[in-house]
Motif scaffolding. Structure first.
Motif, PDB file in Angstrom:
ATOM      1  N   VAL A  94     -19.603   0.734 -14.962  1.00 22.19           N
ATOM      2  CA  VAL A  94     -18.390   0.952 -15.901  1.00 22.19           C
ATOM      3  C   VAL A  94     -17.829   2.329 -15.534  1.00 22.19           C
ATOM      4  O   VAL A  94     -18.634   3.408 -15.152  1.00 22.19           O
ATOM      5  CB  VAL A  94     -18.799   1.104 -17.385  1.00 22.19           C
ATOM      6  N   CYS A  95     -16.544   2.323 -15.430  1.00 17.74           N
ATOM      7  CA  CYS A  95     -15.897   3.650 -15.135  1.00 17.74           C
ATOM      8  C   CYS A  95     -14.687   3.812 -15.741  1.00 17.74           C
ATOM      9  O   CYS A  95     -14.096   2.835 -16.593  1.00 17.74           O
ATOM     10  CB  CYS A  95     -15.763   3.661 -13.657  1.00 17.74           C
ATOM     11  N   THR A  96     -14.004   5.055 -15.873  1.00 19.19           N
ATOM     12  CA  THR A  96     -12.919   5.033 -16.457  1.00 19.19           C
ATOM     13  C   THR A  96     -11.977   5.821 -15.565  1.00 19.19           C
ATOM     14  O   THR A  96     -12.113   6.572 -14.526  1.00 19.19           O
ATOM     15  CB  THR A  96     -13.287   6.463 -17.440  1.00 19.19           C
ATOM     16  N   HIS A  97     -10.613   5.303 -15.772  1.00 20.74           N
ATOM     17  CA  HIS A  97      -9.708   5.652 -14.723  1.00 20.74           C
ATOM     18  C   HIS A  97      -8.447   6.234 -15.913  1.00 20.74           C
ATOM     19  O   HIS A  97      -8.137   5.880 -16.961  1.00 20.74           O
ATOM     20  CB  HIS A  97      -8.816   4.753 -14.387  1.00 20.74           C
ATOM     21  N   ARG A  98      -8.228   7.618 -15.518  1.00 22.99           N
ATOM     22  CA  ARG A  98      -7.420   8.346 -16.481  1.00 22.99           C
ATOM     23  C   ARG A  98      -6.067   8.566 -15.767  1.00 22.99           C
ATOM     24  O   ARG A  98      -6.042   8.788 -14.531  1.00 22.99           O
ATOM     25  CB  ARG A  98      -7.997   9.708 -16.884  1.00 22.99           C
ATOM     26  N   LEU A  99      -5.027   8.773 -16.695  1.00 21.20           N
ATOM     27  CA  LEU A  99      -3.683   9.126 -15.929  1.00 21.20           C
ATOM     28  C   LEU A  99      -3.651  10.620 -15.462  1.00 21.20           C
ATOM     29  O   LEU A  99      -4.443  11.573 -16.051  1.00 21.20           O
ATOM     30  CB  LEU A  99      -2.402   9.016 -16.970  1.00 21.20           C
ATOM     31  N   SER A 100      -2.738  10.935 -14.326  1.00 22.92           N
ATOM     32  CA  SER A 100      -2.522  12.440 -14.338  1.00 22.92           C
ATOM     33  C   SER A 100      -1.792  13.098 -15.217  1.00 22.92           C
ATOM     34  O   SER A 100      -1.500  12.291 -16.706  1.00 22.92           O
ATOM     35  CB  SER A 100      -1.577  12.329 -13.238  1.00 22.92           C
ATOM     36  N   ASP A 101      -1.656  14.244 -15.363  1.00 22.13           N
ATOM     37  CA  ASP A 101      -1.088  15.071 -16.417  1.00 22.13           C
ATOM     38  C   ASP A 101       0.706  14.768 -16.215  1.00 22.13           C
ATOM     39  O   ASP A 101       1.321  15.352 -17.000  1.00 22.13           O
ATOM     40  CB  ASP A 101      -1.254  16.386 -16.282  1.00 22.13           C
ATOM     41  N   HIS A 120      -3.578   7.105 -22.198  1.00 21.77           N
ATOM     42  CA  HIS A 120      -3.942   7.762 -21.381  1.00 21.77           C
ATOM     43  C   HIS A 120      -4.995   7.408 -20.184  1.00 21.77           C
ATOM     44  O   HIS A 120      -5.237   8.120 -19.048  1.00 21.77           O
ATOM     45  CB  HIS A 120      -4.162   9.268 -21.685  1.00 21.77           C
ATOM     46  N   GLY A 121      -5.345   6.250 -20.195  1.00 23.34           N
ATOM     47  CA  GLY A 121      -6.338   5.619 -19.375  1.00 23.34           C
ATOM     48  C   GLY A 121      -7.000   4.391 -20.034  1.00 23.34           C
ATOM     49  O   GLY A 121      -6.492   4.010 -20.863  1.00 23.34           O
ATOM     50  N   VAL A 122      -7.675   3.942 -19.114  1.00 22.34           N
ATOM     51  CA  VAL A 122      -8.697   2.661 -19.559  1.00 22.34           C
ATOM     52  C   VAL A 122     -10.346   2.555 -18.834  1.00 22.34           C
ATOM     53  O   VAL A 122     -10.248   3.555 -17.918  1.00 22.34           O
ATOM     54  CB  VAL A 122      -7.978   1.519 -18.649  1.00 22.34           C
ATOM     55  N   GLN A 123     -11.004   2.201 -19.857  1.00 22.41           N
ATOM     56  CA  GLN A 123     -12.131   2.110 -19.276  1.00 22.41           C
ATOM     57  C   GLN A 123     -12.574   0.615 -18.850  1.00 22.41           C
ATOM     58  O   GLN A 123     -12.207  -0.415 -19.431  1.00 22.41           O
ATOM     59  CB  GLN A 123     -13.194   2.404 -20.557  1.00 22.41           C
ATOM     60  N   VAL A 124     -13.111   0.488 -17.777  1.00 20.81           N
ATOM     61  CA  VAL A 124     -13.253  -0.963 -16.989  1.00 20.81           C
ATOM     62  C   VAL A 124     -14.415  -0.972 -16.544  1.00 20.81           C
ATOM     63  O   VAL A 124     -15.324  -0.189 -16.511  1.00 20.81           O
ATOM     64  CB  VAL A 124     -12.301  -0.897 -15.881  1.00 20.81           C
ATOM     65  N   THR A 125     -15.051  -2.211 -16.534  1.00 17.82           N
ATOM     66  CA  THR A 125     -16.322  -2.639 -15.794  1.00 17.82           C
ATOM     67  C   THR A 125     -15.924  -3.470 -14.324  1.00 17.82           C
ATOM     68  O   THR A 125     -15.155  -4.332 -14.195  1.00 17.82           O
ATOM     69  CB  THR A 125     -17.132  -3.886 -16.442  1.00 17.82           C
ATOM     70  N   ASP A 126     -16.399  -2.964 -13.486  1.00 17.08           N
ATOM     71  CA  ASP A 126     -16.333  -3.412 -11.954  1.00 17.08           C
ATOM     72  C   ASP A 126     -17.169  -4.545 -12.053  1.00 17.08           C
ATOM     73  O   ASP A 126     -18.398  -4.671 -12.286  1.00 17.08           O
ATOM     74  CB  ASP A 126     -16.932  -2.443 -10.962  1.00 17.08           C
ATOM     75  N   ASP A 130       0.780  -1.086  -0.099  1.00 15.48           N
ATOM     76  CA  ASP A 130       0.076  -0.010   0.118  1.00 15.48           C
ATOM     77  C   ASP A 130       0.883   1.257   0.017  1.00 15.48           C
ATOM     78  O   ASP A 130       0.272   2.211  -0.023  1.00 15.48           O
ATOM     79  CB  ASP A 130      -0.847   0.094   1.079  1.00 15.48           C
ATOM     80  N   SER A 131       2.002   1.070   0.011  1.00 13.14           N
ATOM     81  CA  SER A 131       2.839   2.275   0.249  1.00 13.14           C
ATOM     82  C   SER A 131       3.450   2.691  -1.027  1.00 13.14           C
ATOM     83  O   SER A 131       4.241   3.711  -1.182  1.00 13.14           O
ATOM     84  CB  SER A 131       4.433   1.941   0.856  1.00 13.14           C
ATOM     85  N   HIS A 132       2.724   2.680  -2.111  1.00  7.12           N
ATOM     86  CA  HIS A 132       2.945   3.029  -3.413  1.00  7.12           C
ATOM     87  C   HIS A 132       1.846   3.840  -4.286  1.00  7.12           C
ATOM     88  O   HIS A 132       0.896   3.344  -4.579  1.00  7.12           O
ATOM     89  CB  HIS A 132       3.074   1.914  -4.408  1.00  7.12           C
ATOM     90  N   PRO A 133       1.721   5.067  -3.731  1.00  7.42           N
ATOM     91  CA  PRO A 133       0.685   5.938  -4.082  1.00  7.42           C
ATOM     92  C   PRO A 133       0.632   6.419  -5.404  1.00  7.42           C
ATOM     93  O   PRO A 133      -0.636   6.674  -5.956  1.00  7.42           O
ATOM     94  CB  PRO A 133       0.870   7.301  -3.022  1.00  7.42           C
ATOM     95  N   ASN A 134       1.798   6.190  -6.256  1.00 11.57           N
ATOM     96  CA  ASN A 134       1.671   6.363  -7.900  1.00 11.57           C
ATOM     97  C   ASN A 134       1.273   5.158  -8.364  1.00 11.57           C
ATOM     98  O   ASN A 134       1.303   5.409  -9.776  1.00 11.57           O
ATOM     99  CB  ASN A 134       3.091   6.756  -8.048  1.00 11.57           C
ATOM    100  N   ILE A 135       0.834   4.093  -7.829  1.00 11.21           N
ATOM    101  CA  ILE A 135       0.186   3.017  -8.684  1.00 11.21           C
ATOM    102  C   ILE A 135      -1.108   2.715  -8.317  1.00 11.21           C
ATOM    103  O   ILE A 135      -1.604   2.660  -7.178  1.00 11.21           O
ATOM    104  CB  ILE A 135       1.257   1.763  -8.345  1.00 11.21           C
ATOM    105  N   THR A 136      -2.157   2.576  -9.466  1.00 12.25           N
ATOM    106  CA  THR A 136      -3.360   2.156  -9.230  1.00 12.25           C
ATOM    107  C   THR A 136      -3.400   0.856  -9.756  1.00 12.25           C
ATOM    108  O   THR A 136      -3.188   0.620 -10.766  1.00 12.25           O
ATOM    109  CB  THR A 136      -4.419   3.234  -9.747  1.00 12.25           C
ATOM    110  N   LEU A 137      -4.033  -0.086  -8.796  1.00 15.67           N
ATOM    111  CA  LEU A 137      -3.994  -1.424  -9.087  1.00 15.67           C
ATOM    112  C   LEU A 137      -5.611  -1.968  -8.894  1.00 15.67           C
ATOM    113  O   LEU A 137      -6.286  -1.790  -8.055  1.00 15.67           O
ATOM    114  CB  LEU A 137      -3.604  -2.398  -8.175  1.00 15.67           C
ATOM    115  N   LEU A 138      -6.020  -2.057 -10.243  1.00 19.52           N
ATOM    116  CA  LEU A 138      -7.562  -2.325 -10.488  1.00 19.52           C
ATOM    117  C   LEU A 138      -7.814  -3.884 -10.410  1.00 19.52           C
ATOM    118  O   LEU A 138      -7.278  -4.891 -11.329  1.00 19.52           O
ATOM    119  CB  LEU A 138      -8.146  -1.846 -11.814  1.00 19.52           C
ATOM    120  N   THR A 139      -8.359  -4.431  -9.256  1.00 18.34           N
ATOM    121  CA  THR A 139      -8.671  -5.919  -9.272  1.00 18.34           C
ATOM    122  C   THR A 139     -10.382  -5.907  -9.319  1.00 18.34           C
ATOM    123  O   THR A 139     -11.007  -5.383  -9.057  1.00 18.34           O
ATOM    124  CB  THR A 139      -8.288  -6.299  -8.001  1.00 18.34           C
ATOM    125  N   ARG A 140     -10.751  -7.456  -9.702  1.00 23.24           N
ATOM    126  CA  ARG A 140     -12.041  -7.500  -9.758  1.00 23.24           C
ATOM    127  C   ARG A 140     -12.754  -6.595 -10.904  1.00 23.24           C
ATOM    128  O   ARG A 140     -13.889  -6.373 -10.960  1.00 23.24           O
ATOM    129  CB  ARG A 140     -12.730  -7.498  -8.598  1.00 23.24           C
TER     130      ARG A 140
END
Length: 122
Positions: free
Chosen positions: A72-79, A60-66, A31-41
């Motif tokens: 459905v949601c979108t996860h975008r990279l920071s600038d 610049h991002g991904v569209q995923v289904t939970d 959990d100590s990596h705030p710069n990584i977003t890990l999407l599970t399930r």
């Protein structure tokens, strides 16, 4: 190589019930990596691309289904210019995901009404 005791998921390998070990990105990244977003399930539906000026498209991002809720949601990279999208969908699903995202043979993408991001044969 990091191995953690097998604690959940589908049993595989040893029908005798002996201790099994597995690798999992969810358990490897602390959990100590705030710069990584890990999407599970989740199921990745497509990679989102942007093109600046005449340059090649950049993810610049991904569209995923939970898979828990079906939402459905979108996860975008920071600038941040050093930010990157890393997708690991396996030997069969990665090419499928790229084509659903518009990367692949243009003729095949047009057949399925998928907008072409990059005409990429083979």
């Amino acid at each position: 190589t990091y191995l953690r005791p097998y604690t959940q998921g589908t049993p595989a390998g040893d029908p005798t019930g002996a201790t099994r070990l597995r690798r999992s990105a969810a358990t490897l990244l602390p959990d100590s990596h705030p710069n990584i977003t890990l999407l599970t399930r989740t199921r990745t539906d497509r990679i989102l691309f942007a093109r600046s000026d005449s340059s090649s498209p950049k993810a610049h991002g991904v569209q995923v289904t939970d898979l828990s809720t079906g939402g459905v949601c979108t996860h975008r990279l920071s600038d941040d210019t050093a930010a990157e999208v890393i997708v690991s969908s396996g030997a069969l699903n990665t090419p499928k995901l790229l084509m659903l995202s518009g990367v692949g043979p243009a003729a095949e993408l047009h057949k399925h009404r998928i907008p072409v991001v990059a005409d990429n044969e083979g």
